[in-house]
Design an enzyme around this catalytic site. Structure first.
Site, PDB file in Angstrom:
ATOM      1  CG  ASP A   4      46.075 111.264 -75.576  1.00 53.70           C
ATOM      2  OD1 ASP A   4      47.198 111.778 -75.583  1.00 53.70           O
ATOM      3  OD2 ASP A   4      45.738 110.364 -74.786  1.00 53.70           O
ATOM      4  CD  GLU A  17      49.405 106.537 -75.083  1.00 53.59           C
ATOM      5  OE1 GLU A  17      49.979 107.614 -74.849  1.00 53.59           O
ATOM      6  OE2 GLU A  17      48.360 106.173 -74.503  1.00 53.59           O
ATOM      7  CD  GLU A  72      44.275 110.868 -68.891  1.00 54.74           C
ATOM      8  OE1 GLU A  72      45.448 110.657 -68.535  1.00 54.74           O
ATOM      9  OE2 GLU A  72      43.844 110.576 -70.024  1.00 54.74           O
TER      10      GLU A  72
HETATM   11  O1  GCW Z   1      46.871 109.515 -73.492  1.00 55.83           O
HETATM   12  C1  GCW Z   1      47.150 109.519 -72.201  1.00 55.83           C
HETATM   13  C2  GCW Z   1      48.039 108.372 -71.952  1.00 55.83           C
HETATM   14  C3  GCW Z   1      48.399 108.354 -70.519  1.00 55.83           C
HETATM   15  C4  GCW Z   1      49.074 109.679 -70.183  1.00 55.83           C
HETATM   16  C5  GCW Z   1      48.133 110.819 -70.536  1.00 55.83           C
HETATM   17  C6  GCW Z   1      48.782 112.177 -70.302  1.00 55.83           C
HETATM   18  C7  GCW Z   1      50.766 110.073 -68.568  1.00 55.83           C
HETATM   19  O2  GCW Z   1      47.387 107.195 -72.352  1.00 55.83           O
HETATM   20  O3  GCW Z   1      49.244 107.274 -70.273  1.00 55.83           O
HETATM   21  O4  GCW Z   1      49.446 109.760 -68.840  1.00 55.83           O
HETATM   22  O5  GCW Z   1      47.795 110.718 -71.882  1.00 55.83           O
HETATM   23  O6  GCW Z   1      49.307 112.731 -71.248  1.00 55.83           O
HETATM   24  O7  GCW Z   1      48.717 112.669 -69.192  1.00 55.83           O
END
Ligand code: GCW
Length: 678
Positions: free
Chosen positions: A363, A391, A284
């Site tokens: 995720d 989340e 990311e």
């Molecule tokens: O799913 C994503 C989240 C991000 C997070 C990422 C991760 C910290 O939306 O906010 O970043 O996973 O786990 O690195």
């Protein structure tokens, strides 16, 4: 939270009123153990326990609580404790032995073990259980870690309980008493490591390992240390460049390695028991070794060599995937990514590296299969990563007790070494005989007065710690224990709280994205329904719903081939429609809406039914909670009622948006004639 300090109406046993400490009284963790016991007794009965010598000598002995190190126990007790602890592998294990009838001794080879045993005794005190019942408890996982996604500006990524407990205004700045209470909560459930900052390391946090910030980090470590908790930092892989010291962060460039060695040396001068680094790299848009044409083993091992002389470890995340995908390419599959990246590197990571793997391949969705990287790696230390912060499971506005989900993950049999190769055996390191292992959870606490925003979300933090210590515990029993510790022993209250908790994950799953397909949330903040919010986007999170069917074909026969990452017989189980479990059907297969599930319902009828039922379940929770009025304190009662009523509105929104979406797609009416917006 669960360390309530109300007076116990049934009083405390005689033995609780006298205590003896064995071992160096200046050891900070032993001191904590003694202080916690004294505090619990004082809260329970209004009087501090009377301190005694551990060995009564010739004097007539009295029932008492003895706590301390094995090596410092008086004769007799020492031999008994030695026998009891002989089979316990971990140095953090403790034994509780009867002493002179109703008294109890808490014994461990280490101060931390004594502390965990004392918290066990405090649970017994509060739950009115006999103190002297013999037991031995050894943590299954060496690392039991909380990952905070806290930023230096005080915000928390995916935080739903206020601001950071550690940072304010770009500084390490905290309320010491509050953080100490947090450390108490964590130690009481066996947590022994904490990462204080977000894996997305921004400019200010990149500087945490410089002289300007290390004294602050050290002050935090000082608060956690007496509770047996080691402090970790998330680091920015590009630090040598971003801090302006080097033109490169190439892990094979000796200048980068020297830079990290100097950084580690500096950190350990301030924090001699510093835990190590958590790293999100090449994920990311975070920097990593790919920039230099190197791989994750090169990157992790460079950091590991810098930390090794000090006993530190590198926790390297497997959450690596292409986040610039093309929806039209049906062969590309984000679920495959962690396995595809890391299995080729198996065996190359140093012994003080752990690969931290999210429980599922995508995720933290409400329903995912277990990541095939568990069982895929056999020559590498791994650590299981759960998300305690909600989340994707209701953002602490919905009650969603996650322990039943975590249990399914821990108990999942990968068959990597034949039957019994569960994720719990792999994460602990036991299955493959690895030197390190553990479980991490993304923290759900902030500076809200009740720690977690929704008071019932405290149960998730509690359950995380209890399961990380002992994955064989039952999630309903944990809920029961938590409810009694938190709300007292009124059986109606305990029954209602447990009922709500145990109904909550199934309810949330029922009224959100169906049958394992995931997502369908609003982009960015991930709250609330949006069936095509992530369809067609670059993130690789699709469901491919059209007018005929829905789901992702991840089979080897006709799909992305993802099922091939599992060992047999799991691979075939997921590969074939006939055996794929209903709850994961749309994760693995694209099927017509008229496909009949094992339950006997069609996919579309299941979607409608689940969404109506999920809302009904919330209505039931509200009723159950209302009936507790006057049975628990009005503050918690009102706050939770308000959250539940809000959850109801949100659940209705989910129901209607999802049902309408699928009704419009396929035009098939609800067999039971309930109203669906056209
Ligand atoms: O799913 C994503 C989240 C991000 C997070 C990422 C991760 C910290 O939306 O906010 O970043 O996973 O786990 O690195």
């Amino acid at each position: 939270a669960w360390l309530q300090e109300s007076t116990l109406t049934h009083g405390v046993p005689e033995a609780a009123r006298r205590m003896a400490l064995c071992g160096p009284a200046d050891d900070p963790v032993l001191r904590t153990a003694a202080a916690e016991w004294a505090r619990a007794v004082r809260a329970a009965c209004g009087e501090s326990p009377e301190p005694l010598a551990a060995d009564p000598g010739g004097a007539p002995s009295t029932p008492r609580v003895v706590m301390g190190l094995l090596s410092a126990m008086p004769r007799g007790l020492r031999e008994d404790a030695q026998t009891a602890l002989a089979s316990a592998l971990s140095d953090e294990a403790y034994a509780i032995l009867p002493v002179d009838g109703q008294g109890a001794a808490v014994v461990s080879r280490t101060p931390a073990g004594v502390l965990y045993g004392v918290f066990h005794l405090i649970r017994r005190l509060r739950l009115c259980e006999p103190l002297h019942e013999p037991c031995v408890s050894s943590p299954k996982n060496a690392w039991r870690m909380l990952d905070h996604w806290d930023n230096a500006d005080g915000t928390i990524e995916r935080g739903y309980a206020g601001k950071s407990l550690f940072f304010r205004g770009g500084q390490i700045d905290f309320d010491e008493a509050r953080v100490r209470d947090y450390a108490r909560l964590l130690a009481s459930i066996g947590v022994n490591a904490i990462v204080i900052n977000n894996v997305n390391v921004h400019e200010t946090e990149t500087r945490f390992l410089t002289e300007a910030h290390l004294p602050g980090v050290a002050r935090l470590a000082d608060v956690f240390r007496p509770y047996g908790i080691r402090l970790f930092l998330s680091i920015n892989f590009a630090s040598p460049v971003d801090l302006g010291d080097l033109p490169t962060a190439d892990p094979l460039d000796p200048r980068a390695e020297d830079w990290w060695r100097a950084a580690a040396d500096r950190i350990y001068e301030h924090i001699p028991d510093f835990g190590g680094f958590l790293v999100k790299a090449d994920s990311e848009f975070r920097p990593g070794p790919f920039t230099y044409g190197r791989d994750h083993a090169d990157g992790a091992n460079m950091l590991a060599r810098a930390l090794a002389p000090h006993g530190g470890v590198v926790i390297w995340r497997a959450f690596v995937y292409n986040c610039l995908m093309d929806w039209r390419d049906r062969r590309a599959d984000r679920a495959r990514a962690a396995y595809d990246h890391f299995v080729p590197l198996d065996g190359r990571f140093l012994d003080n590296v752990l690969i931290q793997i999210k429980n599922g391949p995508m995720d933290f969705q409400v329903r995912e299969p277990v990541s095939p990287l568990f069982g895929g790696l056999s020559d590498t230390n791994v650590m299981l990563e759960f998300q305690i912060t909600q989340e994707y499971t209701g953002q602490q506005r919905h009650v969603c007790y996650l322990a039943p989900m975590w249990k399914e993950v821990l108990d999942f049999d990968t068959h990597a070494r034949g039957p019994g190769s569960t994720v719990a055996e792999i994460a602990s390191g036991k299955l493959f005989g690895r030197p390190q292992g553990g479980v991490a959870g993304v923290a759900n606490a902030g500076d809200d007065v009740n720690w977690t925003g929704h008071s019932l979300a405290q149960a998730n933090l509690y359950a995380f710690g209890r399961l990380a210590w002992d994955p064989s515990l039952d999630s309903a029993e944990i809920a029961h224990e938590w409810a009694r510790l938190t709300y007292g022993d009124d059986p109606d209250v305990v029954r209602a709280v447990m009922g709500i908790l145990m109904a909550s994950w199934p309810a949330y799953e029922a009224y959100t994205a169906p049958l394992g397909v995931g997502w369908m949330v609003n982009p960015g903040h991930h709250d609330g329904p949006n069936p095509e919010g992530y369809e067609y986007s670059k993130w690789g999170t699709y469901h491919y719903a059209d007018w005929q069917g829905v789901g992702v074909d991840r089979t080897m026969a006709t799909g992305t081939g993802y099922t091939g990452q599992y060992h047999e017989p799991v691979r075939s189980l997921f590969e074939h429609l006939e055996t794929c479990p209903d709850e994961l059907l749309l994760f693995f297969h694209h099927v017509p809406y008229t496909h009949v599930l094992h339950s006997g319902k069609t996919v579309i009828q299941h979607i409608y039914d689940a969404h109506f039922d999920g809302v009904e379940a919330v209505a039931w929770m509200i009723e159950a909670w209302r009936r507790l009025q006057g049975r628990i304190d009005p503050v918690r009662h009102e706050r939770i009622l308000a959250r539940l009523e809000d959850q109801m509105q949100r659940a209705i929104e989910w129901r209607d948006v999802i049902n309408t979406y699928f009704y419009r797609k396929c035009g098939i009416p609800d067999a039971r004639g309930r109203y669906i917006y056209p």
